[in-house]
Design a protein around this motif. Structure first.
Motif, PDB file in Angstrom:
ATOM      1  N   HIS A  71       0.837  -1.208   0.000  1.00  0.00           N
ATOM      2  CA  HIS A  71       0.000   0.000   0.000  1.00  0.00           C
ATOM      3  C   HIS A  71       0.871   1.257   0.000  1.00  0.00           C
ATOM      4  O   HIS A  71       0.584   2.208  -0.724  1.00  0.00           O
ATOM      5  CB  HIS A  71      -0.916   0.003   1.219  1.00  0.00           C
ATOM      6  N   ALA A  72       1.926   1.269   0.802  1.00  0.00           N
ATOM      7  CA  ALA A  72       2.816   2.429   0.846  1.00  0.00           C
ATOM      8  C   ALA A  72       3.540   2.612  -0.486  1.00  0.00           C
ATOM      9  O   ALA A  72       3.685   3.740  -0.979  1.00  0.00           O
ATOM     10  CB  ALA A  72       3.823   2.272   1.986  1.00  0.00           C
ATOM     11  N   ILE A  73       3.994   1.511  -1.081  1.00  0.00           N
ATOM     12  CA  ILE A  73       4.678   1.592  -2.371  1.00  0.00           C
ATOM     13  C   ILE A  73       3.719   2.092  -3.444  1.00  0.00           C
ATOM     14  O   ILE A  73       4.077   2.931  -4.283  1.00  0.00           O
ATOM     15  CB  ILE A  73       5.272   0.227  -2.759  1.00  0.00           C
ATOM     16  N   THR A  74       2.476   1.588  -3.426  1.00  0.00           N
ATOM     17  CA  THR A  74       1.479   2.026  -4.394  1.00  0.00           C
ATOM     18  C   THR A  74       1.260   3.531  -4.294  1.00  0.00           C
ATOM     19  O   THR A  74       1.237   4.242  -5.312  1.00  0.00           O
ATOM     20  CB  THR A  74       0.151   1.284  -4.169  1.00  0.00           C
ATOM     21  N   ASP A  75       1.124   4.049  -3.078  1.00  0.00           N
ATOM     22  CA  ASP A  75       0.927   5.483  -2.898  1.00  0.00           C
ATOM     23  C   ASP A  75       2.149   6.278  -3.356  1.00  0.00           C
ATOM     24  O   ASP A  75       2.008   7.375  -3.912  1.00  0.00           O
ATOM     25  CB  ASP A  75       0.617   5.792  -1.439  1.00  0.00           C
ATOM     26  N   ALA A  76       3.341   5.757  -3.113  1.00  0.00           N
ATOM     27  CA  ALA A  76       4.554   6.446  -3.559  1.00  0.00           C
ATOM     28  C   ALA A  76       4.585   6.562  -5.080  1.00  0.00           C
ATOM     29  O   ALA A  76       4.913   7.621  -5.632  1.00  0.00           O
ATOM     30  CB  ALA A  76       5.793   5.710  -3.047  1.00  0.00           C
ATOM     31  N   LEU A  77       4.231   5.482  -5.769  1.00  0.00           N
ATOM     32  CA  LEU A  77       4.224   5.499  -7.230  1.00  0.00           C
ATOM     33  C   LEU A  77       3.172   6.454  -7.773  1.00  0.00           C
ATOM     34  O   LEU A  77       3.437   7.257  -8.680  1.00  0.00           O
ATOM     35  CB  LEU A  77       3.978   4.084  -7.763  1.00  0.00           C
ATOM     36  N   LEU A  78       1.962   6.372  -7.222  1.00  0.00           N
ATOM     37  CA  LEU A  78       0.885   7.258  -7.683  1.00  0.00           C
ATOM     38  C   LEU A  78       1.226   8.717  -7.409  1.00  0.00           C
ATOM     39  O   LEU A  78       1.004   9.594  -8.252  1.00  0.00           O
ATOM     40  CB  LEU A  78      -0.426   6.876  -6.997  1.00  0.00           C
ATOM     41  N   GLY A  79       1.779   8.980  -6.228  1.00  0.00           N
ATOM     42  CA  GLY A  79       2.126  10.351  -5.888  1.00  0.00           C
ATOM     43  C   GLY A  79       3.208  10.932  -6.776  1.00  0.00           C
ATOM     44  O   GLY A  79       3.206  12.127  -7.073  1.00  0.00           O
ATOM     45  N   ALA A  80       4.137  10.095  -7.205  1.00  0.00           N
ATOM     46  CA  ALA A  80       5.240  10.570  -8.042  1.00  0.00           C
ATOM     47  C   ALA A  80       4.756  11.122  -9.377  1.00  0.00           C
ATOM     48  O   ALA A  80       5.408  11.986  -9.972  1.00  0.00           O
ATOM     49  CB  ALA A  80       6.240   9.442  -8.273  1.00  0.00           C
ATOM     50  N   VAL A  81       3.619  10.620  -9.868  1.00  0.00           N
ATOM     51  CA  VAL A  81       3.084  11.116 -11.141  1.00  0.00           C
ATOM     52  C   VAL A  81       1.776  11.883 -10.930  1.00  0.00           C
ATOM     53  O   VAL A  81       0.984  12.053 -11.856  1.00  0.00           O
ATOM     54  CB  VAL A  81       2.884   9.968 -12.161  1.00  0.00           C
ATOM     55  N   SER A  82       1.553  12.342  -9.693  1.00  0.00           N
ATOM     56  CA  SER A  82       0.382  13.169  -9.347  1.00  0.00           C
ATOM     57  C   SER A  82      -0.925  12.516  -9.773  1.00  0.00           C
ATOM     58  O   SER A  82      -1.811  13.167 -10.339  1.00  0.00           O
ATOM     59  CB  SER A  82       0.514  14.554  -9.997  1.00  0.00           C
ATOM     60  N   ALA A  83      -1.064  11.226  -9.471  1.00  0.00           N
ATOM     61  CA  ALA A  83      -2.242  10.471  -9.900  1.00  0.00           C
ATOM     62  C   ALA A  83      -3.219  10.192  -8.761  1.00  0.00           C
ATOM     63  O   ALA A  83      -4.092   9.345  -8.889  1.00  0.00           O
ATOM     64  CB  ALA A  83      -1.806   9.155 -10.549  1.00  0.00           C
ATOM     65  N   GLY A  84      -3.098  10.896  -7.644  1.00  0.00           N
ATOM     66  CA  GLY A  84      -3.986  10.627  -6.521  1.00  0.00           C
ATOM     67  C   GLY A  84      -3.367   9.649  -5.554  1.00  0.00           C
ATOM     68  O   GLY A  84      -2.144   9.599  -5.403  1.00  0.00           O
ATOM     69  N   ASP A  85      -4.199   8.842  -4.902  1.00  0.00           N
ATOM     70  CA  ASP A  85      -3.677   7.859  -3.965  1.00  0.00           C
ATOM     71  C   ASP A  85      -4.486   6.570  -4.063  1.00  0.00           C
ATOM     72  O   ASP A  85      -5.417   6.462  -4.870  1.00  0.00           O
ATOM     73  CB  ASP A  85      -3.658   8.410  -2.534  1.00  0.00           C
ATOM     74  N   ILE A  86      -4.115   5.602  -3.258  1.00  0.00           N
ATOM     75  CA  ILE A  86      -4.719   4.280  -3.353  1.00  0.00           C
ATOM     76  C   ILE A  86      -6.229   4.323  -3.090  1.00  0.00           C
ATOM     77  O   ILE A  86      -7.004   3.593  -3.710  1.00  0.00           O
ATOM     78  CB  ILE A  86      -3.997   3.306  -2.393  1.00  0.00           C
TER      79      ILE A  86
END
Length: 205
Positions: free
Chosen positions: A44-59
Motif C-alpha cells: 500500500h505504501a509503495i502504491t501510494d509512492a508510485l501514484l504520488g510521483a506522477v500526481s495520480a492521486g492515492d490508493i
C-alpha cells in the motif's frame, strides 16, 4: 531527462484470525493486519509512492474501501494499477526504498525474500529495492505495522513520443500496447482502477 520522487505511507493494526501478508509474502505469525483488502501495508505504501510521483492521486482514489470489489483483495492488484499509471505518464522506476516499523515479526531474517518478491512485482532488479525494518521503540505502536516508501522515477520516453503514443490509443487493447512498449509487459487494465473517476476525499485510507 525528467525525474520524479514519490513518497508513500500506510499503517494497519494487527488483527487475529487473518493471514499476515507483507510485500506480497504470506508470513507466519499469530496475527495478520486489519484492512479492507489483504492489509499489505508495504504494498500500500509503495502504491501510494508510485501514484504520488506522477500526481495520480492515492490508493483510496482508485480502490475506495466503500467498494465491495476490493474486500480481501490481493494488494498486488493495486500495485499493478500504479505501475500502469507511471507507464502511461512516461516514467519508469529507478529505485525504491522502504522502511517497515513494527514490533513483530522480525523482518531481518526474511528481508532478502521480501526484496526479491517486491522487485518481482515491480519488474525491477532486487538491487533496486531497499527493505529496512525498525522497532517502534517509544512510539506506543506495538500492535501496529507502519510502512514508509520512497521511489525515484525517470522519464522512459520523450514528452512528444508519449503524447503521440497515448493520443493514438483509443481502446484498452491499444493502451495495453502502449504500456507494453514502455514497461515491457502488457497487463489487462479493465479490472484495475485507472478508469475510476477523480478521487473523493471521503474515500481516503
Amino acid at each position: 531527462m525528467s525525474m520524479r520522487i514519490g513518497y508513500g505511507f500506510d499503517s494497519h493494526a494487527f488483527k487475529a484470525g487473518v493471514p499476515l501478508v507483507i510485500g506480497g509474502l504470506k508470513i507466519e505469525h499469530s496475527e495478520g493486519l486489519a484492512g479492507h483488502s489483504d492489509g499489505d501495508v508495504l504494498l500500500h505504501a509503495i502504491t501510494d509512492a508510485l501514484l504520488g510521483a506522477v500526481s495520480a492521486g492515492d490508493i483510496g482514489s482508485f480502490f475506495p474501501p466503500s467498494d465491495a470489489r476490493w474486500k480481501n483483495a490481493d494488494s498486488s492488484i493495486f500495485l499493478q494499477t500504479a505501475l500502469e499509471e507511471i507507464a502511461v505518464a512516461g516514467y519508469r522506476i529507478v529505485n525504491i526504498d522502504t522502511v517497515l516499523v513494527l514490533a513483530a515479526p522480525k523482518i531481518g531474517p526474511i528481508a532478502g525474500e521480501l526484496r526479491e518478491r517486491v522487485a518481482e512485482l515491480l519488474g525491477v532488479k532486487p538491487g533496486e529495492v531497499g527493505i529496512k525494518a525498525k522497532t517502534p521503540e517509544g512510539l506506543n505502536q506495538d500492535h501496529v505495522a507502519v510502512a514508509h516508501a520512497t521511489v525515484l522515477l525517470e522519464s522512459a520516453t520523450s514528452p512528444e513520443q508519449l503524447t503521440a503514443m497515448t493520443a493514438a490509443a483509443d481502446t484498452e487493447d491499444q493502451m495495453n500496447a502502449v504500456v507494453k512498449t514502455l514497461v515491457g509487459d502488457s497487463r489487462d487494465v479493465s479490472a484495475l482502477g485507472r478508469k475510476v473517476p477523480a478521487f473523493d476525499t471521503d474515500d481516503l485510507t
